[in-house]
Scaffold this motif. Structure first.
Motif, PDB file in Angstrom:
ATOM      1  N   LEU A   1      72.073  30.898  15.941  1.00 58.70           N
ATOM      2  CA  LEU A   1      72.257  30.952  17.357  1.00 58.70           C
ATOM      3  C   LEU A   1      71.116  30.233  17.954  1.00 58.70           C
ATOM      4  CD1 LEU A   1      73.819  31.246  20.001  1.00 58.70           C
ATOM      5  CD2 LEU A   1      72.867  33.557  20.077  1.00 58.70           C
ATOM      6  N   THR A   2      69.835  30.680  17.375  1.00 59.83           N
ATOM      7  CA  THR A   2      68.660  30.008  17.919  1.00 59.83           C
ATOM      8  C   THR A   2      68.584  28.590  17.598  1.00 59.83           C
ATOM      9  OG1 THR A   2      67.508  32.342  17.583  1.00 59.83           O
ATOM     10  CG2 THR A   2      66.181  30.420  17.607  1.00 59.83           C
ATOM     11  N   LEU A   3      68.742  28.156  16.477  1.00 61.54           N
ATOM     12  CA  LEU A   3      68.803  26.678  16.235  1.00 61.54           C
ATOM     13  C   LEU A   3      69.800  26.115  16.968  1.00 61.54           C
ATOM     14  CD1 LEU A   3      68.653  27.013  12.363  1.00 61.54           C
ATOM     15  CD2 LEU A   3      66.951  26.426  13.806  1.00 61.54           C
ATOM     16  N   THR A   4      70.796  26.501  17.350  1.00 63.02           N
ATOM     17  CA  THR A   4      71.869  25.820  18.165  1.00 63.02           C
ATOM     18  C   THR A   4      71.288  25.627  19.545  1.00 63.02           C
ATOM     19  OG1 THR A   4      73.650  26.610  16.894  1.00 63.02           O
ATOM     20  CG2 THR A   4      74.334  25.873  18.979  1.00 63.02           C
ATOM     21  N   LEU A   5      70.698  26.655  20.157  1.00 64.48           N
ATOM     22  CA  LEU A   5      70.428  26.863  21.726  1.00 64.48           C
ATOM     23  C   LEU A   5      69.393  25.747  21.725  1.00 64.48           C
ATOM     24  CD1 LEU A   5      70.516  30.537  22.476  1.00 64.48           C
ATOM     25  CD2 LEU A   5      71.703  28.798  23.450  1.00 64.48           C
ATOM     26  N   THR A   6      68.187  25.892  20.622  1.00 68.16           N
ATOM     27  CA  THR A   6      67.136  24.760  20.592  1.00 68.16           C
ATOM     28  C   THR A   6      67.486  23.500  20.462  1.00 68.16           C
ATOM     29  OG1 THR A   6      65.801  26.771  19.197  1.00 68.16           O
ATOM     30  CG2 THR A   6      65.206  24.293  19.372  1.00 68.16           C
TER      31      THR A   6
END
Length: 242
Positions: A1-6
């Motif tokens: 999720l962190t990678l996607t949001l970034t």
């Protein structure tokens, strides 16, 4: 999720920079469908390049995880992450090399590519060797800042083996984009498939007798195989001597 949001935030920022800054007008281009077909054709033929590039950086860790303890995989992964950071130097140079290659191909000045490649190697190879030696000497300091001395010698040697592969291929790594720029995305995908398969096979052969060191050696050898393939494809298909 962190990678996607970034990635989502980055995408929005880039859209604002590109279109808001008037780098490109936000409008439907002429001959839209013709350009779309060309981009899709090129992208589908070259899609394995990105997939295999990312996959290839994880093969050694994944295969080690099948036969080694978590502790050993952790030691290897730490060295592999730092070696991957070391490998960003050729990528940074490539971002400056690619536009020059595009200009040479646009003017069909292939002899100048050979001259340019030799000039890059003359300075970049010694530079990467010096950086490799410095990084290898600094590795124990970084390791001890994060952990104790347990496994230091093993992880240090793994880093040296991985860094050696990047140093040996450094003279040609900045030209990894030449096949795509030369409009041969299918050949680029084929080359990345060759590198990935050789990496898998070499890891299968070398991990059982050599463990972590076998994985590092296999990864470095597969990179050398890829470099030889790059030089051959450039010469045979693009008529360019790197």
């Amino acid at each position: 999720l962190t990678l996607t949001l970034t990635e989502g935030v980055l995408c929005i920022a880039l859209l604002g920079y590109i279109y808001g800054g008037q780098i490109l007008p936000l409008r439907r281009p002429q001959q839209f469908w013709q350009h779309t077909r060309q981009h899709l054709s090129f992208g589908l033929r070259g899609v394995l390049t990105g997939v295999m590039t990312e996959m290839n950086t994880r093969i050694d860790v994944i295969m080690l995880g099948l036969v080694s303890s978590d502790a050993l995989v952790g030691l290897y992964s730490f060295a592999a992450i730092l070696a991957e950071g070391f490998a960003q130097f050729p990528i940074a140079v490539r971002y400056n090399v690619d536009p020059r290659l595009g200009q040479y191909f646009a003017h069909d000045d292939r002899a100048e590519i050979t001259t340019f490649a030799r000039r890059v190697r003359r300075y970049f190879w010694p530079g990467m060797l010096a950086l490799g030696i410095a990084a290898s000497l600094a590795y124990p300091v970084v390791f001890l800042l994060i952990s104790d001395e347990t496994g230091l010698a093993t992880s240090w040697l793994v880093f040296i083996l991985l860094a050696a592969g990047h140093v040996l291929t450094a003279g040609y790594s900045p030209f990894n984009g030449i096949i795509l720029i030369g409009k041969l995305p299918g050949w680029q995908s084929g080359l990345m498939l060759l590198i990935t398969l050789s990496n898998i096979i070499l890891n299968l052969l070398l991990i059982p007798p050599l463990g972590l060191f076998g994985a590092a050696i296999a990864t470095s050898i597969s990179a050398i195989i890829g470099t030889i393939g790059l030089v051959l494809v450039a010469r045979v298909r693009l008529d360019v001597k790197l």
